[in-house]
Write an enzyme that holds these catalytic residues in place. Structure first.
Site, short mmCIF file in Angstrom:
data_model
loop_
_atom_site.label_atom_id
_atom_site.label_comp_id
_atom_site.label_asym_id
_atom_site.label_seq_id
_atom_site.Cartn_x
_atom_site.Cartn_y
_atom_site.Cartn_z
NE ARG A 147 -3.85 -2.75 0.77
CZ ARG A 147 -3.80 -3.11 0.69
NH1 ARG A 147 -2.65 -4.07 -0.41
NH2 ARG A 147 -4.13 -4.76 0.35
CB SER B 243 -8.72 -0.06 5.02
OG SER B 243 -9.10 -1.58 4.76
CD GLU C 209 -5.23 1.32 2.98
OE1 GLU C 209 -4.59 0.45 3.51
OE2 GLU C 209 -5.92 1.53 2.30
P1 FAD Z 1 -7.70 10.08 -4.22
O1 FAD Z 1 -9.53 9.72 -2.98
O2 FAD Z 1 -9.19 10.76 -5.01
O3 FAD Z 1 -6.51 10.15 -4.31
C1 FAD Z 1 -6.00 9.37 -2.64
C2 FAD Z 1 -4.35 10.39 -2.82
O4 FAD Z 1 -4.03 10.44 -4.45
C3 FAD Z 1 -4.71 11.95 -2.87
O5 FAD Z 1 -3.56 12.10 -1.87
C4 FAD Z 1 -4.45 12.83 -4.18
O6 FAD Z 1 -3.89 13.41 -4.47
C5 FAD Z 1 -3.42 11.97 -4.80
N1 FAD Z 1 -3.75 11.37 -5.57
C6 FAD Z 1 -5.69 10.83 -6.75
N2 FAD Z 1 -5.35 10.59 -7.80
C7 FAD Z 1 -4.01 11.63 -8.51
C8 FAD Z 1 -3.17 11.75 -9.73
N3 FAD Z 1 -4.01 11.58 -10.55
N4 FAD Z 1 -2.00 11.72 -9.55
C9 FAD Z 1 -1.34 12.02 -8.68
N5 FAD Z 1 -1.81 12.06 -7.21
C10 FAD Z 1 -3.71 11.70 -7.13
N6 FAD Z 1 -7.53 1.04 -1.81
C11 FAD Z 1 -7.13 -0.61 -1.77
O7 FAD Z 1 -6.07 -0.77 -1.95
N7 FAD Z 1 -7.78 -1.85 -1.40
C12 FAD Z 1 -9.31 -1.88 -1.56
O8 FAD Z 1 -9.50 -3.11 -1.84
C13 FAD Z 1 -9.82 -1.03 -1.39
N8 FAD Z 1 -11.18 -0.95 -0.98
C14 FAD Z 1 -12.15 0.47 -0.69
C15 FAD Z 1 -13.20 -0.25 -0.06
C16 FAD Z 1 -13.87 1.58 0.03
C17 FAD Z 1 -15.43 0.62 0.03
C18 FAD Z 1 -13.33 2.35 -0.44
C19 FAD Z 1 -14.50 3.39 -0.42
C20 FAD Z 1 -11.87 2.54 -0.63
C21 FAD Z 1 -11.25 1.59 -0.87
N9 FAD Z 1 -9.86 1.51 -0.96
C22 FAD Z 1 -9.62 0.55 -1.10
C23 FAD Z 1 -9.13 2.64 -1.02
C24 FAD Z 1 -9.70 3.13 -2.22
O9 FAD Z 1 -10.70 3.31 -2.93
C25 FAD Z 1 -8.48 3.72 -3.34
O10 FAD Z 1 -7.27 4.11 -2.07
C26 FAD Z 1 -8.14 4.75 -4.22
O11 FAD Z 1 -7.18 4.00 -5.48
C27 FAD Z 1 -8.51 5.51 -4.55
O12 FAD Z 1 -9.11 6.58 -5.27
P2 FAD Z 1 -9.63 7.47 -5.80
O13 FAD Z 1 -9.10 8.47 -6.95
O14 FAD Z 1 -10.82 7.89 -5.40
O15 FAD Z 1 -8.08 8.64 -5.30
P1 NAP Z 2 -9.91 -10.29 4.70
O1 NAP Z 2 -10.30 -11.22 3.30
O2 NAP Z 2 -10.96 -10.25 6.41
O3 NAP Z 2 -8.73 -10.35 5.40
C1 NAP Z 2 -8.46 -9.41 6.98
C2 NAP Z 2 -6.85 -9.29 6.96
O4 NAP Z 2 -5.89 -10.55 6.32
C3 NAP Z 2 -6.74 -8.56 5.27
O5 NAP Z 2 -6.43 -7.49 5.41
C4 NAP Z 2 -5.28 -9.29 4.18
O6 NAP Z 2 -4.50 -8.63 4.26
C5 NAP Z 2 -5.26 -10.09 4.79
N1 NAP Z 2 -5.07 -11.61 4.47
C6 NAP Z 2 -6.22 -12.76 4.72
N2 NAP Z 2 -5.76 -13.57 4.01
C7 NAP Z 2 -4.70 -13.95 3.15
C8 NAP Z 2 -4.19 -14.34 2.73
N3 NAP Z 2 -4.39 -15.74 2.35
N4 NAP Z 2 -3.05 -14.33 2.32
C9 NAP Z 2 -2.33 -13.13 3.57
N5 NAP Z 2 -3.27 -12.12 3.54
C10 NAP Z 2 -4.08 -11.92 3.89
O7 NAP Z 2 -10.37 -8.62 4.93
P2 NAP Z 2 -11.31 -7.95 4.34
O8 NAP Z 2 -11.63 -6.96 5.37
O9 NAP Z 2 -12.54 -8.18 3.77
O10 NAP Z 2 -10.86 -7.49 2.86
C11 NAP Z 2 -10.08 -8.50 1.40
C12 NAP Z 2 -9.60 -7.60 1.07
O11 NAP Z 2 -10.21 -5.53 0.12
C13 NAP Z 2 -8.11 -7.27 1.41
O12 NAP Z 2 -7.19 -7.84 0.66
C14 NAP Z 2 -8.29 -5.96 1.72
O13 NAP Z 2 -6.34 -5.55 1.94
C15 NAP Z 2 -8.94 -5.25 0.69
N6 NAP Z 2 -9.84 -4.38 1.23
C16 NAP Z 2 -9.24 -3.46 1.43
C17 NAP Z 2 -10.25 -1.97 1.43
C18 NAP Z 2 -8.83 -0.62 1.95
O14 NAP Z 2 -9.28 0.34 1.85
N7 NAP Z 2 -7.54 -0.79 1.45
C19 NAP Z 2 -10.59 -1.62 1.80
C20 NAP Z 2 -11.55 -3.04 1.80
C21 NAP Z 2 -11.00 -4.27 1.68
P3 NAP Z 2 -4.33 -7.66 2.64
O15 NAP Z 2 -4.84 -6.07 3.25
O16 NAP Z 2 -2.94 -7.68 3.07
O17 NAP Z 2 -4.90 -8.53 1.98
#
Ligand code: FAD
Ligand code: NAP
Length: 343
Positions: A162, A236, A339
């Site tokens: 991340r 998250s 994050e």
């Molecule tokens: P923004 O929120 O608009 O921006 C995020 C950051 O990036 C800010 O600092 C902004 O300035 C910068 N930025 C945005 N666009 C640019 C650009 N073109 N150039 C330079 N800087 C820029 N993330 C995960 O990694 N995995 C997930 O599974 C995941 N699940 C999510 C589930 C939900 C319900 C929600 C609400 C969020 C989740 N996220 C997840 C977080 C988020 O969706 C991601 O990080 C996504 O990539 C953010 O995109 P955005 O366009 O909304 O970015």
């Molecule tokens: P989950 O499946 O309940 O698992 C809990 C955590 O354990 C996750 O964060 C995941 O890490 C880790 N995990 C589970 N199984 C794993 C495996 N086999 N190997 C390594 N790590 C493992 O998680 P969840 O909340 O429902 O989310 C599911 C996936 O969506 C995850 O990958 C999570 O990162 C992603 N997600 C991200 C966001 C965001 O905003 N970043 C929001 C929602 C969901 P990892 O997170 O490293 O995968």
């Protein structure tokens, strides 16, 4: 291209925080971006995608520029990959579906992540065992001050868990304009992670495909995560902390239920959601999960997700995150890192 003054950013962030931008404009190509950055050269600037990884804790006293560069282009292919370039303003999930329809493999596990293509390299988005890093080829970015267009290879981006160079040493210096992906012509399926296999079975899938995996991921996510259209959140709020093996072993002996996975460098990743779940606002044993204070809260199905029930301020959400952080530090001696990008 219209520059607006003192507008509410509420429609532009999935937390639904009612912060104001001093100036706000959208750009749809590099010429418009150049014009806007010249116009606002003395202002601090924030590039906005879908606003799904942002928490505004105050009004933004600068220039908010929404990246609306669209377009998807198949560049070329070799024996293994097809190379596809997408504009930063393309909606991420729409782009994923576009590729799945053409049977280009690699993005299916990343289905239904909110936000836009341009932000995907920022934190090397990841889910269900796949990261952007796995499908990334290169990106084009514009340097604010040098006014130059630069191409970044995968190595240049220094992707981590991340994390990327854009969150660290190049923070707020570049605008990502396009991202090029390398997608497999013969997809490799990743189904071993967590709930995917049981969901495929529940769906009665007989023949595995990237479409089936995408649908399974969509189903799991829809059942577990709050829909930002209905309830404000940014996914998250904290990263899963990575600790040394010794630290993990000592925690395991004290807390046998702790969820930990090995990661590179002989270290362990702890599930932050589990840690938060074991802590709470007081000593009565109440968990943060489902906790609500005013309109700020912790989602009942996943403690890692902070939510805005309607009219919470960014400061209220942030202060809840501070309380959570302190309680986890006190109980486990682990310091969570946010994050979500705080402004
Ligand atoms: P923004 O929120 O608009 O921006 C995020 C950051 O990036 C800010 O600092 C902004 O300035 C910068 N930025 C945005 N666009 C640019 C650009 N073109 N150039 C330079 N800087 C820029 N993330 C995960 O990694 N995995 C997930 O599974 C995941 N699940 C999510 C589930 C939900 C319900 C929600 C609400 C969020 C989740 N996220 C997840 C977080 C988020 O969706 C991601 O990080 C996504 O990539 C953010 O995109 P955005 O366009 O909304 O970015
Ligand atoms: P989950 O499946 O309940 O698992 C809990 C955590 O354990 C996750 O964060 C995941 O890490 C880790 N995990 C589970 N199984 C794993 C495996 N086999 N190997 C390594 N790590 C493992 O998680 P969840 O909340 O429902 O989310 C599911 C996936 O969506 C995850 O990958 C999570 O990162 C992603 N997600 C991200 C966001 C965001 O905003 N970043 C929001 C929602 C969901 P990892 O997170 O490293 O995968």
């Amino acid at each position: 291209m219209k520059v607006q003054e003192n507008i509410s950013l509420r429609p532009y962030n999935t937390f639904g925080i009612d912060a104001k931008a001093r100036y706000f404009a959208k750009f749809k190509d590099i010429d418009e971006l150049e014009e806007l950055t010249t116009h606002g050269s003395r202002l601090t600037t924030l590039i906005l995608g879908g606003g799904s990884n942002i928490l505004f804790t105050k009004d933004y006293d600068g220039f908010v520029l929404k990246n609306d560069i669209t377009g998807i282009e198949e560049l070329h292919e070799d024996s293994e990959y097809v190379y596809v370039k997408a504009g930063a303003g393309e909606n991420w999930h729409h782009f994923v579906l576009y590729c799945i329809e053409r049977n280009w493999g690699g993005l299916e596990n990343l289905s239904l992540i909110p936000g836009n293509v341009g932000a995907s390299p920022m934190q090397n988005i990841g889910a269900y065992g796949v990261e952007l890093d796995d499908v990334f080829n290169s990106l084009e970015a514009y340097h604010f001050h040098d006014k130059k267009l630069i191409t970044f290879t995968k190595a240049d981006c220094e992707f981590g868990y991340r994390d990327s160079v854009f969150k660290k040493k190049f923070r707020d210096q570049f605008v990502i304009l396009t991202v090029t992906f390398q997608l497999r012509k013969k997809p490799i399926f990743h189904t071993s992670y967590g709930a995917i296999e049981p969901e495929l079975e529940r769906m009665g899938v007989k023949e595995l495909s990237i479409k089936a995996i995408s649908n399974a991921v969509i189903n799991i996510r829809t059942s577990k995560l709050p829909d930002p259209k209905l309830i404000g959140n940014a996914g998250s709020f904290f990263k899963n902390p990575v600790v040394e093996i010794d630290k993990c072993q000592s925690l395991q002996s004290k807390f046998p239920g702790i969820i930990a996975y090995p990661v590179a460098g002989n270290r362990m990743k702890l599930a932050a959601g589990w840690l938060i779940d074991q802590c709470g606002p007081d000593k009565t044993g109440t968990s943060w999960r489902g906790f609500r204070k005013g309109d700020a809260g912790c989602y009942e199905k996943q403690a890692l997700v902070l939510i805005n029930y309607g009219n919470a301020t960014g400061k209220e959400i942030y202060s809840l995150s501070e309380e959570i952080l302190l309680s986890v530090k006190e109980k486990f001696g682990v310091i969570l890192e946010r994050e979500v990008n705080i402004f």
